[in-house]
Structure formats: C-alpha cells, structure tokens
Write a protein that holds these residues in place. Sequence first.
Motif, PDB file in Angstrom:
ATOM      1  N   ASN A  55      54.526  34.624  22.219  1.00  0.00           N
ATOM      2  CA  ASN A  55      54.897  33.930  20.983  1.00  0.00           C
ATOM      3  C   ASN A  55      54.118  32.634  20.778  1.00  0.00           C
ATOM      4  O   ASN A  55      54.393  31.894  19.830  1.00  0.00           O
ATOM      5  CB  ASN A  55      56.406  33.627  20.923  1.00  0.00           C
ATOM      6  N   LYS A  81      56.040  37.175  14.615  1.00  0.00           N
ATOM      7  CA  LYS A  81      55.751  35.761  14.855  1.00  0.00           C
ATOM      8  C   LYS A  81      54.254  35.495  14.919  1.00  0.00           C
ATOM      9  O   LYS A  81      53.685  34.921  14.005  1.00  0.00           O
ATOM     10  CB  LYS A  81      56.446  35.199  16.101  1.00  0.00           C
ATOM     11  N   VAL A 176      61.691  31.580  24.164  1.00  0.00           N
ATOM     12  CA  VAL A 176      62.976  32.281  24.159  1.00  0.00           C
ATOM     13  C   VAL A 176      63.459  32.446  25.598  1.00  0.00           C
ATOM     14  O   VAL A 176      62.715  32.937  26.451  1.00  0.00           O
ATOM     15  CB  VAL A 176      62.863  33.674  23.493  1.00  0.00           C
ATOM     16  N   ASP A 180      68.448  35.424  26.493  1.00  0.00           N
ATOM     17  CA  ASP A 180      68.851  35.360  25.086  1.00  0.00           C
ATOM     18  C   ASP A 180      68.769  36.757  24.472  1.00  0.00           C
ATOM     19  O   ASP A 180      67.676  37.261  24.188  1.00  0.00           O
ATOM     20  CB  ASP A 180      67.947  34.390  24.328  1.00  0.00           C
ATOM     21  N   ARG A 182      69.949  37.601  21.586  1.00  0.00           N
ATOM     22  CA  ARG A 182      70.034  37.561  20.124  1.00  0.00           C
ATOM     23  C   ARG A 182      68.670  37.578  19.449  1.00  0.00           C
ATOM     24  O   ARG A 182      68.543  38.004  18.302  1.00  0.00           O
ATOM     25  CB  ARG A 182      70.791  36.305  19.695  1.00  0.00           C
ATOM     26  N   THR A 183      67.654  37.088  20.139  1.00  0.00           N
ATOM     27  CA  THR A 183      66.338  36.936  19.534  1.00  0.00           C
ATOM     28  C   THR A 183      65.493  38.183  19.758  1.00  0.00           C
ATOM     29  O   THR A 183      65.373  38.673  20.878  1.00  0.00           O
ATOM     30  CB  THR A 183      65.607  35.714  20.121  1.00  0.00           C
TER      31      THR A 183
END
Length: 446
Positions: A55, A81, A176, A180, A182-183
């Motif tokens: 990223n 991204k 991140v 995590d 959620r991402t």
Amino acid sequence: MRSAIHFLGFTLLGTLAAGICQANETRWVDDAVAAVNTQVIDWRHDIHQHPELGNMEVKTSALVATQLRSYGLHVRTHVGKTGVVGVLEGGKPGPVVALRADMDALPVKEMTGLAFASEVEAVRMGKTVPVMHACGHDTHIAMLLGAAKVLAEHKDQIEGTVVFLFQPAEEGAADVDDMDARTVIGAQAMIRDGALDAPKVEAIFGIHVMGGYPTGHLFYKSGTVLNSSDTFKITVNGKQTHGSAPWSGIDPVVASQGIVSGLQTLVSRRIDLTKGMGVISVGTINGGSASNIIPETVEMTGTIRTNNASIRQSILEKMPPLVSGIAGAYETQSVLQVVHHAPVTVNDPALTEAMLPALMQAAPGKVERLDSSLSPSEDFSYYAQKVPGLFVFLGATPADQDMQKAPNNHSPYFTVDDATLATGVKAHVQFVLNYPHRRSLGSAAL
C-alpha cells in the motif's frame, strides 16, 4: 503424468499437436522478448534497489503507469489504493484475459551483497523497518512490463483484449494492522475497485519466481496449487500475582500452554486428513515482565494453513470453542481473533491443461508438473474464485547450483537469476496468444 489426459474430448497429445501449429505462428515472440530483455533486467534492478511496502508502492506504481502509457495502453491508477490497471486492445476480436503481477516488498533486511541490493528503510505501522524484495515481486513487475511492451508492439497479432494488473499489498499492508479484519487490501481491493470488470475478464494468469527451482523452468499443477492462509491472535486473561503464591491468582501462562497443545489436536484428531492437510503454528507468545510475577495477560499469534477448503472451514469452526473451553478449564478468559488472508489457490483444471502448449512454447523441454501443492499462500486465489485462473512457478536459481541449499523466498539472502526473466516474459505473452485458440476448442469449459 505419462498417461493420456483428456480435455473436452481431445487427448492431451492432440492438444499439444495443435500447439505445434500455434507455435509456428508465434515464432516472432522469441525475437521480441530478446529485444526487450536488457530493459526488463534494468527495470528489475531499479525496482529491487528501491522497494516499497504494501500500500506504499507510490514510486513503483508511477514507474509502471508511465511505461504502460508509453506503450499506448489505457491506464487506471489508484486501483486497490496503489494498484495500476493497463488495458491493451488487440488488433483482432477475441476474449479478455488478465495478467497479474504483485508489487510490494517485505520488511526484511537484505543480506545478498548484490550491487543493486536494497538499503531502504520505511515505516510499517509506526515502526521503521528495513525493506527488501525478498519474494521476487520486483521480477514480477519487470516481466509483466516486458510482456506489455512486446504485446503492445505486436498488437496486430492479439485476438481480444489484455488487462495488465499490477497489484499492491500481496504480502500485507504497511498501513494496516495484521489483525485488522475490516480493511480490504491486495487482490480483494483490486477486485472491489473493478479490476476484473472493465473490461470483463474471463481468464487470469499469474507467474511467481521460486528459489530452489532451476532457472528457466516452469512448474504447474492442475487443481489445488497453494495453501490457504489465516492469521490468529489469542489473548488469555488471568489474575496477576506473585510467583511464589500462584494459588492467589489465575495463571494465563499455564492456560496458554494448554491452548497451544490443544490447537494441535484440531489437525491430529478432529479433521479428515484423507481430504488434504492442515497446519496450525503459533509463532509468538508474549506475556509477563519479571521472573517472579505471574502476569495478568498472555498474547499469542499464529497462522493456519490448509490445502483443502473443507479442512480450512472445519478448523475455523472448531477453533473458537476449543480455545474458550481450554481457557475456561484454567479459570482464565480468552479472546480469539482470526483474519482471513487467502483461500486455497486452485488452478482451473480445463484451463491448466489447455495452456500446456503456451508453457511449452515459453520453456521448451523445461516444463514440469508438480506432484503436490506447495505450502505458501497467495491472494491470487481471490481472482481465481471470480474467473478461471492459472498460477505457475518460474525457477529462479542457476541450474549449476545446489537447489537444496538455495535461499528460499522471504530469506534475506534470496536472489533471482536475471537469466530466468526472459522465460517469464515469454510465458505471459504465450498465455495471451494461446488462450483464444484453446478457448475455441472448448469454450464451454473455459
């Protein structure tokens, strides 16, 4: 491997014979690849010397986008991204196929001593870490750029459309947290942003270099080819007390050892090993601050790998009650978090067999079928869940070296022989040139 393999009513022998005719039509490929080879190597050295974490591939993406635009491709940036998508329309009508390369490097300090070795440091989740292309993604980028150049210069030979996917964060994202859930990152983020939809892709191909496999050799397998990958974190909470009086507290250290041992029974006693394999490995255990204090909390992290979707599902379903049950037996409390990184990578069987001529044209006499799936994982698996996919491996170690002693991918000593890059470029090009012909032999299966 020596027996005849049937594909849509054609024997493999017949398919290969048809491939010989196709080869006669694509003899220009070798010359075109040779013409771009020096530039491919230069790109690889430059990218290797300037790696970027997941990223964070800003400069790498800019290089890719600039090159693709110079070939006349339609280019989209900021896909997933920092990803880049290039679209090349061929001179003849035909299908839409995708070629994928990953761009991110790893938080590894390079120890190769190469003239173009990385000395880069970067920030990952607030910490400064060394950065190295320790998995060969630098070569993946360079090979796909080379293939894009060759195909663009000969687009009159292309039937259909080629989508070039340059993907970030295959190894994870620097911005991140690993836990995590959620991402969305990597291949999933590319898919979310329409990488397979505009235009609509009907088949996808990927190549990965491998240390310990000979230069210029291509390795493939139909069906399951790479493991799934899931990461877990278990927090065990007890009651802190003096080490001389454990009865006055609740010991999360003892509970943790029970959980580590219990996790192994999920594989050895509670899944059907006739379907495949599974591995649960605890990689870190942290707790306590002094030798004479029983801590309040212990935290452990680990990985789950399987080569069978049902085994994976079984482990994921049985793990929560096992962890909480063992923790409860020691009067502790536990919290289990699981993040799903990649499902099992499965090569579409019909597509795999249909593309054998492409592999053989790219590496004559150096194509080998793998006897079993390999243990690493790859988020290419997400693309292959959406459309038929084929993921193959390219040897990265000079043939005169001991393959057993060659540093593996992710080692700080991992190196790739530049001589193997031309084979990777050829394979990408041959996938594009062969697919329309194979598709015409049996479009229902492809």
